[in-house]
Write a protein that holds these residues in place. Structure first.
Motif, PDB file in Angstrom:
ATOM      1  N   LYS A 165      12.326   8.373  13.527  1.00 48.74           N
ATOM      2  CA  LYS A 165      10.775   8.566  13.026  1.00 48.74           C
ATOM      3  C   LYS A 165      10.742   9.713  12.382  1.00 48.74           C
ATOM      4  N   LEU A 166      10.946   9.417  11.126  1.00 48.63           N
ATOM      5  CA  LEU A 166      10.700  10.557  10.049  1.00 48.63           C
ATOM      6  C   LEU A 166       9.414  10.640   9.314  1.00 48.63           C
ATOM      7  N   GLY A 167       8.904  12.105   9.618  1.00 47.48           N
ATOM      8  CA  GLY A 167       7.595  12.317   9.146  1.00 47.48           C
ATOM      9  C   GLY A 167       6.416  11.335   9.531  1.00 47.48           C
ATOM     10  N   ASP A 168       5.749  11.076   8.375  1.00 44.49           N
ATOM     11  CA  ASP A 168       4.436  10.197   8.485  1.00 44.49           C
ATOM     12  C   ASP A 168       4.839   8.681   8.511  1.00 44.49           C
ATOM     13  N   TYR A 169       6.259   8.360   8.240  1.00 43.99           N
ATOM     14  CA  TYR A 169       6.569   7.146   8.323  1.00 43.99           C
ATOM     15  C   TYR A 169       6.428   6.407   9.829  1.00 43.99           C
ATOM     16  N   PRO A 170       6.390   5.146   9.802  1.00 43.96           N
ATOM     17  CA  PRO A 170       6.539   4.492  11.076  1.00 43.96           C
ATOM     18  C   PRO A 170       7.953   4.361  11.535  1.00 43.96           C
ATOM     19  N   GLN A 171       7.983   4.314  12.881  1.00 47.62           N
ATOM     20  CA  GLN A 171       9.277   4.246  13.793  1.00 47.62           C
ATOM     21  C   GLN A 171      10.165   3.261  12.669  1.00 47.62           C
ATOM     22  N   HIS A 202      -8.787   3.101   0.434  1.00 47.84           N
ATOM     23  CA  HIS A 202      -8.928   3.101   1.845  1.00 47.84           C
ATOM     24  C   HIS A 202      -7.800   4.027   2.624  1.00 47.84           C
ATOM     25  N   ALA A 203      -7.148   4.728   1.897  1.00 45.12           N
ATOM     26  CA  ALA A 203      -5.859   5.455   2.259  1.00 45.12           C
ATOM     27  C   ALA A 203      -5.670   6.720   1.294  1.00 45.12           C
ATOM     28  N   ARG A 204      -6.049   7.857   1.664  1.00 45.18           N
ATOM     29  CA  ARG A 204      -5.879   8.972   0.738  1.00 45.18           C
ATOM     30  C   ARG A 204      -4.926   9.787   1.017  1.00 45.18           C
ATOM     31  N   THR A 205      -4.076   9.740   2.071  1.00 48.59           N
ATOM     32  CA  THR A 205      -2.925  10.726   2.566  1.00 48.59           C
ATOM     33  C   THR A 205      -1.974   9.749   3.024  1.00 48.59           C
ATOM     34  N   ALA A 206      -0.719  10.331   3.120  1.00 49.48           N
ATOM     35  CA  ALA A 206       0.575   9.505   3.627  1.00 49.48           C
ATOM     36  C   ALA A 206       0.335   8.992   5.024  1.00 49.48           C
ATOM     37  N   LYS A 207      -0.299   9.883   5.836  1.00 50.73           N
ATOM     38  CA  LYS A 207      -0.603   9.320   7.222  1.00 50.73           C
ATOM     39  C   LYS A 207      -1.492   8.290   7.380  1.00 50.73           C
ATOM     40  N   PHE A 248       0.828  -1.243   0.307  1.00 51.43           N
ATOM     41  CA  PHE A 248       0.063  -0.004  -0.033  1.00 51.43           C
ATOM     42  C   PHE A 248       0.811   1.319  -0.009  1.00 51.43           C
ATOM     43  N   ARG A 249       1.768   1.205   0.804  1.00 51.62           N
ATOM     44  CA  ARG A 249       2.814   2.383   0.849  1.00 51.62           C
ATOM     45  C   ARG A 249       3.660   2.586  -0.370  1.00 51.62           C
ATOM     46  N   LEU A 250       3.932   1.491  -1.101  1.00 52.77           N
ATOM     47  CA  LEU A 250       4.516   1.630  -2.568  1.00 52.77           C
ATOM     48  C   LEU A 250       3.574   2.201  -3.452  1.00 52.77           C
ATOM     49  N   GLN A 251       2.397   1.665  -3.369  1.00 59.50           N
ATOM     50  CA  GLN A 251       1.384   2.168  -4.313  1.00 59.50           C
ATOM     51  C   GLN A 251       1.077   3.658  -4.464  1.00 59.50           C
ATOM     52  N   TYR A 252       1.155   4.228  -3.069  1.00 56.84           N
ATOM     53  CA  TYR A 252       0.930   5.707  -2.730  1.00 56.84           C
ATOM     54  C   TYR A 252       2.170   6.350  -3.177  1.00 56.84           C
ATOM     55  N   SER A 253       3.442   5.899  -3.096  1.00 62.24           N
ATOM     56  CA  SER A 253       4.696   6.335  -3.408  1.00 62.24           C
ATOM     57  C   SER A 253       4.847   6.493  -5.104  1.00 62.24           C
ATOM     58  N   GLU A 254       4.190   5.573  -5.532  1.00 61.98           N
ATOM     59  CA  GLU A 254       4.367   5.413  -6.975  1.00 61.98           C
ATOM     60  C   GLU A 254       3.527   6.436  -7.858  1.00 61.98           C
ATOM     61  N   GLY A 255       2.463   6.866  -6.869  1.00 62.55           N
ATOM     62  CA  GLY A 255       1.453   7.823  -7.881  1.00 62.55           C
ATOM     63  C   GLY A 255       0.343   7.091  -8.602  1.00 62.55           C
ATOM     64  N   LEU A 256       0.100   6.004  -7.971  1.00 64.66           N
ATOM     65  CA  LEU A 256      -1.199   5.245  -8.246  1.00 64.66           C
ATOM     66  C   LEU A 256      -2.455   6.259  -8.033  1.00 64.66           C
ATOM     67  N   PRO A 257      -3.649   6.152  -8.535  1.00 63.74           N
ATOM     68  CA  PRO A 257      -4.637   6.902  -8.385  1.00 63.74           C
ATOM     69  C   PRO A 257      -5.159   6.509  -6.928  1.00 63.74           C
ATOM     70  N   LEU A 258      -5.658   7.605  -6.129  1.00 63.69           N
ATOM     71  CA  LEU A 258      -6.100   7.370  -4.753  1.00 63.69           C
ATOM     72  C   LEU A 258      -7.128   6.241  -4.795  1.00 63.69           C
ATOM     73  N   SER A 259      -7.748   6.078  -5.640  1.00 57.40           N
ATOM     74  CA  SER A 259      -8.939   5.173  -5.733  1.00 57.40           C
ATOM     75  C   SER A 259      -8.369   3.807  -5.869  1.00 57.40           C
ATOM     76  N   GLN A 260      -7.057   3.389  -5.939  1.00 54.16           N
ATOM     77  CA  GLN A 260      -6.377   2.284  -6.209  1.00 54.16           C
ATOM     78  C   GLN A 260      -5.425   1.903  -4.965  1.00 54.16           C
ATOM     79  N   VAL A 261      -4.805   3.190  -4.210  1.00 51.49           N
ATOM     80  CA  VAL A 261      -4.277   2.852  -3.256  1.00 51.49           C
ATOM     81  C   VAL A 261      -5.029   2.485  -1.911  1.00 51.49           C
ATOM     82  N   ALA A 262      -4.525   1.155  -1.460  1.00 54.24           N
ATOM     83  CA  ALA A 262      -5.226   0.512  -0.372  1.00 54.24           C
ATOM     84  C   ALA A 262      -6.599   0.339  -0.897  1.00 54.24           C
TER      85      ALA A 262
END
Length: 438
Positions: free
Chosen positions: A340-346, A255-260, A238-252
């Motif tokens: 702990k960088l930005g929105d990324y997990p620890q 079910h996930a529209r922001t980095a957080k 899911f994280r890689l989908q978001y980073s790749e720039g896939l449409p938000l309708s496809q990311v997760a």
């Protein structure tokens, strides 16, 4: 050597506008990275970087784990994407400007034998180091190397016999990290597991990864937790989908529209590392080969330089090692370094994330220091292919690698002798083998 045959990701990158992006990299820099004060001069850097954005390495496994079809990618499973190529180039462009401002690299093309770049033999790492060469030295024709075949003793150490694990010791540490019981560990993460199921599976249909019992498995010299492993791969995908720039309708699956929100679904990727890779014994066995080369490289050109009977790294101003998140996780655990960088997990290691060992010399005294730093682009910077200049900079965490460190204009600097001693002390020499760079 990298072959002259153009990797699939490069052809894809061309379709995505790589020519435009690399053209941007060759424009004059209006505002370079912050120049460090002349009191401290950067004279050497060793950096270990993760490859760029890729699809899941086993798409069929993802389908079976979730009982549904997944969005298509433009490249084969596990290969660097065109988007990932450009993002890696942008990160390397920033790093090169930083190194030039710090005095490590000259303007333009590097001097002969001043840079050495080597990658893991996987396609995604070979393509990433090519992207980094384009980003750092556009138009210079700089080449990287990799060993032939599928395994390199620097990068696939944990799959090779010379660093074999004692199963009893490894299992004991894993169980300790789990709190002594797999069922208990799973129960504690049940709310996050429910959340991941909601995003990954279809309501009313069976959800195999969610329904599976967690089971500790030992195969081919490595450990994994069946059940948790699939949950980890789903969250990372899911994280890689978001980073790749896939449409938000496809990311997760929408079910996930922001980095957080994406990061909230990545808890099991972190858990896999907490329970397996980040245990001291496993990390030391898997990371000592690479850490020993870093320790040797940091000493080069100083009175502390030494010859290792098993082989030394090339003596260059900049040593680039392009690897996998597994490699960096071993190194950071051996050091005791987390972030702990930005929105990324620890402790997360994003695509293109870099662990760097920078050696500075104090111009007035001749004393040498080391800055240990981890840096990476944010999820949104990767998704948007943001040029890192002005206020747009990577996320950064520094490590206090010794007791007598000082905060300076160039960052947290620790005495070279203390850092070198620490690096030597955490290497397990029974997990080393002779190595010759290609």
């Amino acid at each position: 050597m990298l072959t002259s045959k153009q990797p699939r990701c490069l052809r894809t990158a061309s379709r995505l506008g790589l020519g435009v992006a690399l053209g941007m990299l060759m424009l004059p820099v209006a505002q370079a990275a912050d120049a460090p004060a002349s009191r401290y001069v950067l004279e050497k850097s060793v950096q270990v970087s993760r490859h760029g954005v890729r699809p899941p390495t086993d798409m069929e496994k993802m389908k079976k784990a979730t009982n549904r079809e997944w969005p298509l990618w433009t490249v084969a499973p596990g290969e660097l994407t065109g988007h990932g190529y450009i993002a890696s180039s942008l990160m390397a462009d920033y790093q090169a400007r930083y190194y030039r401002d710090a005095g490590l690299l000259p303007e333009g093309c590097p001097q002969a034998d001043s840079v050495y770049a080597i990658s893991s033999p996987k396609q995604r790492t070979r393509a990433t180091v090519a992207a980094m060469m384009d980003g750092m030295f556009p138009g210079c024709g700089e080449q990287a190397v990799s060993v032939p075949g599928l395994q390199d003793a620097l990068f696939q150490t944990d799959k090779m016999g010379f660093a074999k694990l004692d199963p009893a010791i490894a299992k004991a540490e894993i169980l300790a990290a789990l709190g002594g019981d797999l069922k208990k560990a799973k129960a504690q993460l049940q709310p996050e597991l429910d959340q991941l199921k909601k995003a990954a599976c279809v309501e009313g249909k069976s959800c195999p990864f969610y329904e599976a019992d967690w089971e500790l498995k030992h195969k081919d010299g490595r450990f994994k937790i069946k059940g948790l492993s699939n949950a980890s791969s789903i969250g990372e995908s899911f994280r890689l989908q978001y980073s790749e720039g896939l449409p938000l309708s496809q990311v997760a699956f929408g079910h996930a529209r922001t980095a957080k929100e994406v990061a909230a679904l990545s808890r099991f990727h972190q858990a896999k590392y907490d329970f397996i890779n980040d245990t001291p014994y496993i990390s030391t066995r898997g990371g000592s080969q690479l850490m020993n080369q870093i320790a040797l490289a940091v000493r080069q050109g100083t009175e502390l330089e030494r010859k290792d009977p098993l082989g030394n790294p090339p003596s260059t101003s900049l040593l680039l090692l392009v690897a996998h998140d597994t490699n960096i996780s071993y190194l950071r655990t051996m050091l005791g370094f987390t972030w702990k960088l930005g929105d990324y997990p620890q402790g997360n290691i994003p695509p293109g994330g870099t662990l760097a060992f920078e050696r500075y010399v104090e111009s007035k005294t001749g004393k040498r220091f080391v800055r240990v730093v981890f840096e990476g682009q944010s999820m949104d910077q990767i998704r948007s292919l943001t040029r890192l200049e002005g206020g747009e900079k990577p996320l950064i965490a520094e490590f206090k690698a010794a007791d007598d460190c000082r905060q300076t204009s160039v960052g947290l600097l620790c005495p070279l002798d203390a850092v070198a001693t620490k690096l030597d002390s955490i290497v397990d020499r029974t997990a080393l083998k002779a190595y010759q760079y290609p």
